[in-house]
Design a protein around this motif. Structure first.
Motif, PDB file in Angstrom:
ATOM      1  N   GLY A  57       0.822  -1.210   0.000  1.00  0.00           N
ATOM      2  CA  GLY A  57       0.000   0.000   0.000  1.00  0.00           C
ATOM      3  C   GLY A  57       0.851   1.252   0.000  1.00  0.00           C
ATOM      4  N   THR A  58       1.929   1.249   0.807  1.00  0.00           N
ATOM      5  CA  THR A  58       2.842   2.396   0.856  1.00  0.00           C
ATOM      6  C   THR A  58       3.520   2.603  -0.495  1.00  0.00           C
ATOM      7  OG1 THR A  58       3.217   1.989   3.206  1.00  0.00           O
ATOM      8  CG2 THR A  58       4.827   3.375   2.068  1.00  0.00           C
ATOM      9  N   MET A  59       3.928   1.505  -1.119  1.00  0.00           N
ATOM     10  CA  MET A  59       4.549   1.617  -2.447  1.00  0.00           C
ATOM     11  C   MET A  59       3.568   2.193  -3.464  1.00  0.00           C
ATOM     12  SD  MET A  59       6.800  -1.934  -2.526  1.00  0.00           S
ATOM     13  CE  MET A  59       6.324  -2.258  -4.167  1.00  0.00           C
ATOM     14  N   THR A  60       2.329   1.744  -3.429  1.00  0.00           N
ATOM     15  CA  THR A  60       1.320   2.226  -4.364  1.00  0.00           C
ATOM     16  C   THR A  60       1.050   3.710  -4.155  1.00  0.00           C
ATOM     17  OG1 THR A  60       0.298   0.034  -4.436  1.00  0.00           O
ATOM     18  CG2 THR A  60      -1.049   1.884  -5.170  1.00  0.00           C
ATOM     19  N   VAL A  61       0.883   4.121  -2.911  1.00  0.00           N
ATOM     20  CA  VAL A  61       0.613   5.528  -2.613  1.00  0.00           C
ATOM     21  C   VAL A  61       1.794   6.402  -3.037  1.00  0.00           C
ATOM     22  CG1 VAL A  61       0.310   7.168  -0.707  1.00  0.00           C
ATOM     23  CG2 VAL A  61      -1.054   5.078  -0.788  1.00  0.00           C
ATOM     24  N   THR A  62       3.016   5.944  -2.787  1.00  0.00           N
ATOM     25  CA  THR A  62       4.200   6.723  -3.159  1.00  0.00           C
ATOM     26  C   THR A  62       4.288   6.899  -4.668  1.00  0.00           C
ATOM     27  OG1 THR A  62       5.359   5.882  -1.213  1.00  0.00           O
ATOM     28  CG2 THR A  62       6.716   6.836  -2.963  1.00  0.00           C
ATOM     29  N   VAL A  63       4.097   5.822  -5.406  1.00  0.00           N
ATOM     30  CA  VAL A  63       4.163   5.913  -6.869  1.00  0.00           C
ATOM     31  C   VAL A  63       3.058   6.827  -7.392  1.00  0.00           C
ATOM     32  CG1 VAL A  63       3.861   4.584  -9.005  1.00  0.00           C
ATOM     33  CG2 VAL A  63       5.338   3.715  -7.201  1.00  0.00           C
ATOM     34  N   GLN A  64       1.857   6.698  -6.842  1.00  0.00           N
ATOM     35  CA  GLN A  64       0.766   7.559  -7.304  1.00  0.00           C
ATOM     36  C   GLN A  64       1.016   9.021  -6.967  1.00  0.00           C
ATOM     37  OE1 GLN A  64      -3.053   6.077  -6.088  1.00  0.00           O
ATOM     38  NE2 GLN A  64      -2.966   4.376  -7.528  1.00  0.00           N
ATOM     39  N   MET A  65       1.605   9.296  -5.825  1.00  0.00           N
ATOM     40  CA  MET A  65       1.920  10.690  -5.477  1.00  0.00           C
ATOM     41  C   MET A  65       2.918  11.274  -6.470  1.00  0.00           C
ATOM     42  SD  MET A  65       2.002  10.689  -1.295  1.00  0.00           S
ATOM     43  CE  MET A  65       2.960  12.166  -1.224  1.00  0.00           C
ATOM     44  N   VAL A  66       3.927  10.501  -6.828  1.00  0.00           N
ATOM     45  CA  VAL A  66       4.930  10.989  -7.780  1.00  0.00           C
ATOM     46  C   VAL A  66       4.291  11.216  -9.151  1.00  0.00           C
ATOM     47  CG1 VAL A  66       7.028  10.346  -9.035  1.00  0.00           C
ATOM     48  CG2 VAL A  66       6.897   9.981  -6.573  1.00  0.00           C
ATOM     49  N   VAL A  67       3.548  10.224  -9.647  1.00  0.00           N
ATOM     50  CA  VAL A  67       2.950  10.329 -10.986  1.00  0.00           C
ATOM     51  C   VAL A  67       1.923  11.452 -11.039  1.00  0.00           C
ATOM     52  CG1 VAL A  67       1.471   9.129 -12.655  1.00  0.00           C
ATOM     53  CG2 VAL A  67       3.394   7.931 -11.608  1.00  0.00           C
ATOM     54  N   TYR A  68       0.959  11.450 -10.114  1.00  0.00           N
ATOM     55  CA  TYR A  68      -0.085  12.473 -10.158  1.00  0.00           C
ATOM     56  C   TYR A  68       0.443  13.849  -9.769  1.00  0.00           C
ATOM     57  CZ  TYR A  68      -3.379   8.748 -11.017  1.00  0.00           C
ATOM     58  OH  TYR A  68      -4.038   7.689 -11.578  1.00  0.00           O
ATOM     59  N   GLY A  69       1.445  13.898  -8.931  1.00  0.00           N
ATOM     60  CA  GLY A  69       2.079  15.180  -8.624  1.00  0.00           C
ATOM     61  C   GLY A  69       2.748  15.772  -9.852  1.00  0.00           C
ATOM     62  N   ALA A  70       3.451  14.921 -10.610  1.00  0.00           N
ATOM     63  CA  ALA A  70       4.096  15.383 -11.845  1.00  0.00           C
ATOM     64  C   ALA A  70       3.048  15.829 -12.859  1.00  0.00           C
ATOM     65  CB  ALA A  70       4.963  14.269 -12.430  1.00  0.00           C
ATOM     66  N   LEU A  71       1.930  15.098 -12.940  1.00  0.00           N
ATOM     67  CA  LEU A  71       0.856  15.514 -13.847  1.00  0.00           C
ATOM     68  C   LEU A  71       0.272  16.863 -13.445  1.00  0.00           C
ATOM     69  CD1 LEU A  71      -1.059  12.170 -14.469  1.00  0.00           C
ATOM     70  CD2 LEU A  71       0.148  13.545 -16.155  1.00  0.00           C
ATOM     71  N   ALA A  72       0.102  17.089 -12.153  1.00  0.00           N
ATOM     72  CA  ALA A  72      -0.441  18.371 -11.687  1.00  0.00           C
ATOM     73  C   ALA A  72       0.508  19.514 -12.025  1.00  0.00           C
ATOM     74  CB  ALA A  72      -0.701  18.314 -10.187  1.00  0.00           C
ATOM     75  N   LEU A  73       1.805  19.290 -11.807  1.00  0.00           N
ATOM     76  CA  LEU A  73       2.775  20.328 -12.145  1.00  0.00           C
ATOM     77  C   LEU A  73       2.803  20.594 -13.648  1.00  0.00           C
ATOM     78  CD1 LEU A  73       5.724  19.331  -9.782  1.00  0.00           C
ATOM     79  CD2 LEU A  73       4.159  21.268  -9.536  1.00  0.00           C
ATOM     80  N   ALA A  74       2.759  19.520 -14.444  1.00  0.00           N
ATOM     81  CA  ALA A  74       2.758  19.678 -15.901  1.00  0.00           C
ATOM     82  C   ALA A  74       1.502  20.396 -16.372  1.00  0.00           C
ATOM     83  CB  ALA A  74       2.879  18.313 -16.576  1.00  0.00           C
ATOM     84  N   ALA A  75       0.354  20.103 -15.743  1.00  0.00           N
ATOM     85  CA  ALA A  75      -0.896  20.764 -16.125  1.00  0.00           C
ATOM     86  C   ALA A  75      -0.823  22.254 -15.828  1.00  0.00           C
ATOM     87  CB  ALA A  75      -2.076  20.130 -15.392  1.00  0.00           C
ATOM     88  N   GLY A  76      -0.230  22.612 -14.697  1.00  0.00           N
ATOM     89  CA  GLY A  76      -0.087  24.030 -14.362  1.00  0.00           C
ATOM     90  C   GLY A  76       0.792  24.756 -15.354  1.00  0.00           C
ATOM     91  N   LYS A  77       1.896  24.144 -15.733  1.00  0.00           N
ATOM     92  CA  LYS A  77       2.812  24.770 -16.694  1.00  0.00           C
ATOM     93  C   LYS A  77       2.192  24.818 -18.090  1.00  0.00           C
ATOM     94  CE  LYS A  77       6.226  25.586 -13.988  1.00  0.00           C
ATOM     95  NZ  LYS A  77       6.553  26.950 -13.610  1.00  0.00           N
ATOM     96  N   SER A  78       1.479  23.743 -18.482  1.00  0.00           N
ATOM     97  CA  SER A  78       0.902  23.729 -19.829  1.00  0.00           C
ATOM     98  C   SER A  78      -0.241  24.738 -19.942  1.00  0.00           C
ATOM     99  CB  SER A  78       0.418  22.328 -20.196  1.00  0.00           C
ATOM    100  OG  SER A  78      -0.631  21.927 -19.346  1.00  0.00           O
ATOM    101  N   ARG A  79      -0.915  25.003 -18.848  1.00  0.00           N
ATOM    102  CA  ARG A  79      -1.978  26.016 -18.863  1.00  0.00           C
ATOM    103  C   ARG A  79      -1.399  27.367 -19.243  1.00  0.00           C
ATOM    104  NH1 ARG A  79      -4.231  29.525 -14.476  1.00  0.00           N
ATOM    105  NH2 ARG A  79      -6.310  30.088 -15.129  1.00  0.00           N
TER     106      ARG A  79
END
Length: 181
Positions: free
Chosen positions: A86-108
């Motif tokens: 569960g910890t591994m899954t949450v960590t990977v999702q935080m990295v992936v979705y965090g990167a997507l959020a940052l990319a979405a902000g920059k692409s906007r």
């Protein structure tokens, strides 16, 4: 009935994707500005995201389908294994979705500042949709000769006239030779 419906749905969905892709290829969508969103507190945003994840049935199905394959009693306590996974899954999702959020902000910022980039992104998305639809239609209508190769089924080979004949096994006489064979 299901294979017939499946094929019909695949064709209908592919044609719809072709239409959307063609529409996007022809479009000149420009995002000149994006209005400011209503401010919400960080706790409200976090709670909304948490509820979305907890109430998502696909996430639960994924966990129930995948996790048990990797949790074995011989690896240690099951609870500890579940905690680690569960910890591994949450960590990977935080990295992936965090990167997507940052990319979405920059692409906007990039898209609102450069209208031509918005048109280019829309047309690229249209081309990708059309390519995916064409591939799906190819899978439905492809010739049978391609299907048998992909499935790993090959046509029986005829033996060449020059190929050596196979020897038939010798019949056992029931006696053993002196070496005990």
């Amino acid at each position: 009935l299901v294979p017939v419906l499946s094929k019909a749905m695949l064709i209908a969905g592919s044609l719809y994707m072709l239409w959307i892709g063609f529409s996007l290829l022809r479009s000149t969508i420009e995002v000149r500005s994006v209005g400011a969103a209503a401010r919400r507190s960080s706790s409200t945003i976090f709670l909304q995201g948490l509820l979305t994840c907890i109430l998502n049935p696909k996430a639960w199905l994924f966990v129930l389908a995948v996790f048990p394959q990797f949790m074995k009693p011989e690896y240690g306590p099951i609870g500890l294994q579940a905690l680690v996974m569960g910890t591994m899954t949450v960590t990977v999702q935080m990295v992936v979705y965090g990167a997507l959020a940052l990319a979405a902000g920059k692409s906007r910022e990039a898209l609102t500042g450069h209208p031509a980039a918005t048109v280019l992104v829309g047309r690229a998305a249209g081309a990708l949709l059309m390519a995916a639809a064409a591939f799906a239609l190819w899978e439905v209508f492809r010739p049978a000769r391609f299907r048998s190769r992909q499935a790993g089924v090959s046509a029986p080979r005829s033996r060449s006239a020059h190929a050596p004949a196979r020897r038939a096994p010798r019949a056992s006489t029931g006696r053993r030779d002196p070496a005990g064979r």
